[in-house]
Design a protein around this motif. Structure first.
Motif, PDB file in Angstrom:
ATOM      1  N   TYR A  82       0.848  -1.194   0.000  1.00  0.00           N
ATOM      2  CA  TYR A  82       0.000   0.000   0.000  1.00  0.00           C
ATOM      3  C   TYR A  82       0.884   1.245   0.000  1.00  0.00           C
ATOM      4  CZ  TYR A  82      -3.608  -3.298   1.258  1.00  0.00           C
ATOM      5  OH  TYR A  82      -4.459  -4.358   1.249  1.00  0.00           O
ATOM      6  N   ASP A  83       0.578   2.192  -0.890  1.00  0.00           N
ATOM      7  CA  ASP A  83       1.245   3.495  -0.872  1.00  0.00           C
ATOM      8  C   ASP A  83       0.406   4.415   0.012  1.00  0.00           C
ATOM      9  OD1 ASP A  83       3.358   2.776  -2.445  1.00  0.00           O
ATOM     10  OD2 ASP A  83       2.504   3.530  -4.310  1.00  0.00           O
ATOM     11  N   VAL A  84       0.995   4.851   1.140  1.00  0.00           N
ATOM     12  CA  VAL A  84       0.285   5.659   2.136  1.00  0.00           C
ATOM     13  C   VAL A  84       0.850   7.081   2.077  1.00  0.00           C
ATOM     14  CG1 VAL A  84      -0.263   5.920   4.577  1.00  0.00           C
ATOM     15  CG2 VAL A  84      -0.018   3.619   3.592  1.00  0.00           C
ATOM     16  N   THR A  85      -0.017   8.044   1.776  1.00  0.00           N
ATOM     17  CA  THR A  85       0.374   9.452   1.767  1.00  0.00           C
ATOM     18  C   THR A  85       0.028  10.035   3.132  1.00  0.00           C
ATOM     19  OG1 THR A  85      -0.148   9.571  -0.589  1.00  0.00           O
ATOM     20  CG2 THR A  85       0.092  11.662   0.582  1.00  0.00           C
ATOM     21  N   TRP A  86       1.045  10.666   3.781  1.00  0.00           N
ATOM     22  CA  TRP A  86       0.843  11.249   5.112  1.00  0.00           C
ATOM     23  C   TRP A  86       1.325  12.687   5.111  1.00  0.00           C
ATOM     24  CZ3 TRP A  86       5.204  12.711   7.909  1.00  0.00           C
ATOM     25  CH2 TRP A  86       6.431  12.191   7.460  1.00  0.00           C
ATOM     26  N   ARG A  87       0.719  13.480   6.020  1.00  0.00           N
ATOM     27  CA  ARG A  87       1.041  14.908   6.063  1.00  0.00           C
ATOM     28  C   ARG A  87       1.196  15.341   7.522  1.00  0.00           C
ATOM     29  NH1 ARG A  87      -2.896  17.584   2.826  1.00  0.00           N
ATOM     30  NH2 ARG A  87      -4.372  16.987   4.427  1.00  0.00           N
ATOM     31  N   HIS A  88       2.251  16.156   7.751  1.00  0.00           N
ATOM     32  CA  HIS A  88       2.453  16.784   9.058  1.00  0.00           C
ATOM     33  C   HIS A  88       2.875  18.213   8.776  1.00  0.00           C
ATOM     34  CE1 HIS A  88       4.787  17.820  12.746  1.00  0.00           C
ATOM     35  NE2 HIS A  88       3.674  17.373  13.290  1.00  0.00           N
ATOM     36  N   GLY A  89       2.014  19.152   9.152  1.00  0.00           N
ATOM     37  CA  GLY A  89       2.307  20.562   8.877  1.00  0.00           C
ATOM     38  C   GLY A  89       2.348  20.789   7.377  1.00  0.00           C
ATOM     39  N   GLU A  90       3.478  21.306   6.892  1.00  0.00           N
ATOM     40  CA  GLU A  90       3.654  21.577   5.469  1.00  0.00           C
ATOM     41  C   GLU A  90       4.282  20.392   4.727  1.00  0.00           C
ATOM     42  OE1 GLU A  90       2.597  24.440   3.937  1.00  0.00           O
ATOM     43  OE2 GLU A  90       1.718  24.905   5.894  1.00  0.00           O
ATOM     44  N   THR A  91       4.661  19.355   5.447  1.00  0.00           N
ATOM     45  CA  THR A  91       5.344  18.203   4.851  1.00  0.00           C
ATOM     46  C   THR A  91       4.334  17.138   4.451  1.00  0.00           C
ATOM     47  OG1 THR A  91       7.262  18.600   6.263  1.00  0.00           O
ATOM     48  CG2 THR A  91       7.090  16.426   5.237  1.00  0.00           C
ATOM     49  N   THR A  92       4.398  16.700   3.187  1.00  0.00           N
ATOM     50  CA  THR A  92       3.574  15.586   2.691  1.00  0.00           C
ATOM     51  C   THR A  92       4.514  14.576   2.054  1.00  0.00           C
ATOM     52  OG1 THR A  92       1.715  17.041   2.265  1.00  0.00           O
ATOM     53  CG2 THR A  92       1.691  14.913   1.151  1.00  0.00           C
ATOM     54  N   GLN A  93       4.425  13.321   2.477  1.00  0.00           N
ATOM     55  CA  GLN A  93       5.289  12.267   1.949  1.00  0.00           C
ATOM     56  C   GLN A  93       4.478  11.007   1.705  1.00  0.00           C
ATOM     57  OE1 GLN A  93       8.834  11.587   4.230  1.00  0.00           O
ATOM     58  NE2 GLN A  93       9.375  13.735   4.309  1.00  0.00           N
ATOM     59  N   VAL A  94       5.097  10.053   0.968  1.00  0.00           N
ATOM     60  CA  VAL A  94       4.468   8.763   0.662  1.00  0.00           C
ATOM     61  C   VAL A  94       5.371   7.660   1.185  1.00  0.00           C
ATOM     62  CG1 VAL A  94       3.671   7.214  -1.171  1.00  0.00           C
ATOM     63  CG2 VAL A  94       3.347   9.690  -1.400  1.00  0.00           C
ATOM     64  N   ALA A  95       4.765   6.684   1.841  1.00  0.00           N
ATOM     65  CA  ALA A  95       5.499   5.513   2.337  1.00  0.00           C
ATOM     66  C   ALA A  95       4.821   4.264   1.789  1.00  0.00           C
ATOM     67  CB  ALA A  95       5.496   5.483   3.863  1.00  0.00           C
ATOM     68  N   ARG A  96       5.614   3.257   1.410  1.00  0.00           N
ATOM     69  CA  ARG A  96       5.050   1.982   0.963  1.00  0.00           C
ATOM     70  C   ARG A  96       5.067   1.010   2.137  1.00  0.00           C
ATOM     71  NH1 ARG A  96       5.937  -0.450  -4.726  1.00  0.00           N
ATOM     72  NH2 ARG A  96       4.581   1.319  -5.082  1.00  0.00           N
ATOM     73  N   LEU A  97       3.879   0.454   2.456  1.00  0.00           N
ATOM     74  CA  LEU A  97       3.728  -0.477   3.568  1.00  0.00           C
ATOM     75  C   LEU A  97       3.242  -1.821   3.058  1.00  0.00           C
ATOM     76  CD1 LEU A  97       1.875   1.860   6.112  1.00  0.00           C
ATOM     77  CD2 LEU A  97       4.325   1.470   5.891  1.00  0.00           C
ATOM     78  N   GLU A  98       3.559  -2.881   3.793  1.00  0.00           N
ATOM     79  CA  GLU A  98       3.092  -4.215   3.431  1.00  0.00           C
ATOM     80  C   GLU A  98       1.617  -4.397   3.747  1.00  0.00           C
ATOM     81  OE1 GLU A  98       5.428  -7.360   5.084  1.00  0.00           O
ATOM     82  OE2 GLU A  98       7.305  -6.544   4.314  1.00  0.00           O
ATOM     83  N   ASN A  99       1.152  -3.780   4.860  1.00  0.00           N
ATOM     84  CA  ASN A  99      -0.227  -3.944   5.308  1.00  0.00           C
ATOM     85  C   ASN A  99      -0.953  -2.610   5.270  1.00  0.00           C
ATOM     86  OD1 ASN A  99       0.095  -6.747   6.006  1.00  0.00           O
ATOM     87  ND2 ASN A  99       1.285  -6.050   7.757  1.00  0.00           N
ATOM     88  N   ARG A 100      -2.267  -2.678   5.067  1.00  0.00           N
ATOM     89  CA  ARG A 100      -3.090  -1.469   5.047  1.00  0.00           C
ATOM     90  C   ARG A 100      -3.147  -0.890   6.468  1.00  0.00           C
ATOM     91  NH1 ARG A 100      -6.935   1.190   2.473  1.00  0.00           N
ATOM     92  NH2 ARG A 100      -7.715  -0.120   0.820  1.00  0.00           N
ATOM     93  N   PRO A 101      -2.824   0.409   6.619  1.00  0.00           N
ATOM     94  CA  PRO A 101      -2.877   1.004   7.958  1.00  0.00           C
ATOM     95  C   PRO A 101      -4.332   1.154   8.418  1.00  0.00           C
ATOM     96  CG  PRO A 101      -2.367   2.673   6.330  1.00  0.00           C
ATOM     97  CD  PRO A 101      -2.377   1.357   5.608  1.00  0.00           C
TER      98      PRO A 101
END
Length: 190
Positions: free
Chosen positions: A149-168
């Protein structure tokens, strides 16, 4: 110097120093107290096409041809019929002892010819029969398989994508020094 001037000056200096220190602290980035969380914006499944072999078998009716079994394996009927016809034809030739010789030659030649004719007729006669054969072949079944799963996360002005094995599960993740802790349980928004 008067004691009160010294005390007043000292208090003024200390007061101005306190104000300067307070102004300096106000300019520093305030540290947030308590845990920090990042918001999970989107979760996209990552898939790949997978082909799986599978064997398919079916019963097929197959037609076979076999020579008909001979009722006269020595071809006596063909030899006899050929000898009679050859003898009749040989008897039509010549006269006297030549006629006898022609008749004997006709019987012998006709016998051989009749035997060959019977053999060819029997070779062309076939018997048809059916059998059932099981025929198998491999087919490939294609399917889509989720590999992460490609998970897009945001904190403040920062937005990044992480690849995880399991759905969060949940919609936010605990941050540790600015990085998500995917190994910990996710928290729902309060």
């Amino acid at each position: 110097m008067d004691k009160s001037i010294v005390i007043g000056t000292t208090l003024s200096v200390l007061g101005l120093g306190g104000l300067a220190f307070g102004a300096w602290q106000a300019q520093q980035v305030p540290e947030e107290s308590g845990p920090q969380f990042a918001e999970i914006v989107t979760v996209q499944p990552v898939t790949q096409s997978v082909e799986t072999p599978r064997e398919v078998c079916e019963d097929i009716v197959v037609q076979h041809q076999a020579p008909a079994p001979s009722r006269d394996p020595h071809r006596i009927a063909g030899t006899a019929a050929g000898a009679v016809v050859g003898g009749l034809l040989g008897n039509q030739v010549g006269g006297g002892s030549g006629k006898t010789l022609a008749t004997v030659a006709g019987v012998i030649g006709g016998g051989f010819a009749g035997r060959e004719v019977q053999e060819r007729i029997e070779a062309n006669q076939t018997r048809t029969y059916s059998t059932t054969q099981r025929q198998c072949h491999t087919v490939m079944d294609a399917s889509e398989q989720t590999v992460g799963y490609d998970v897009t996360w945001r904190h403040g002005e920062t937005t990044q994508v992480a690849r995880l094995e399991n759905r969060p599960q949940g919609n936010r993740v605990l941050l540790d020094e600015g990085q998500p802790r995917w190994d910990l349980p996710l928290a729902s928004a309060d």
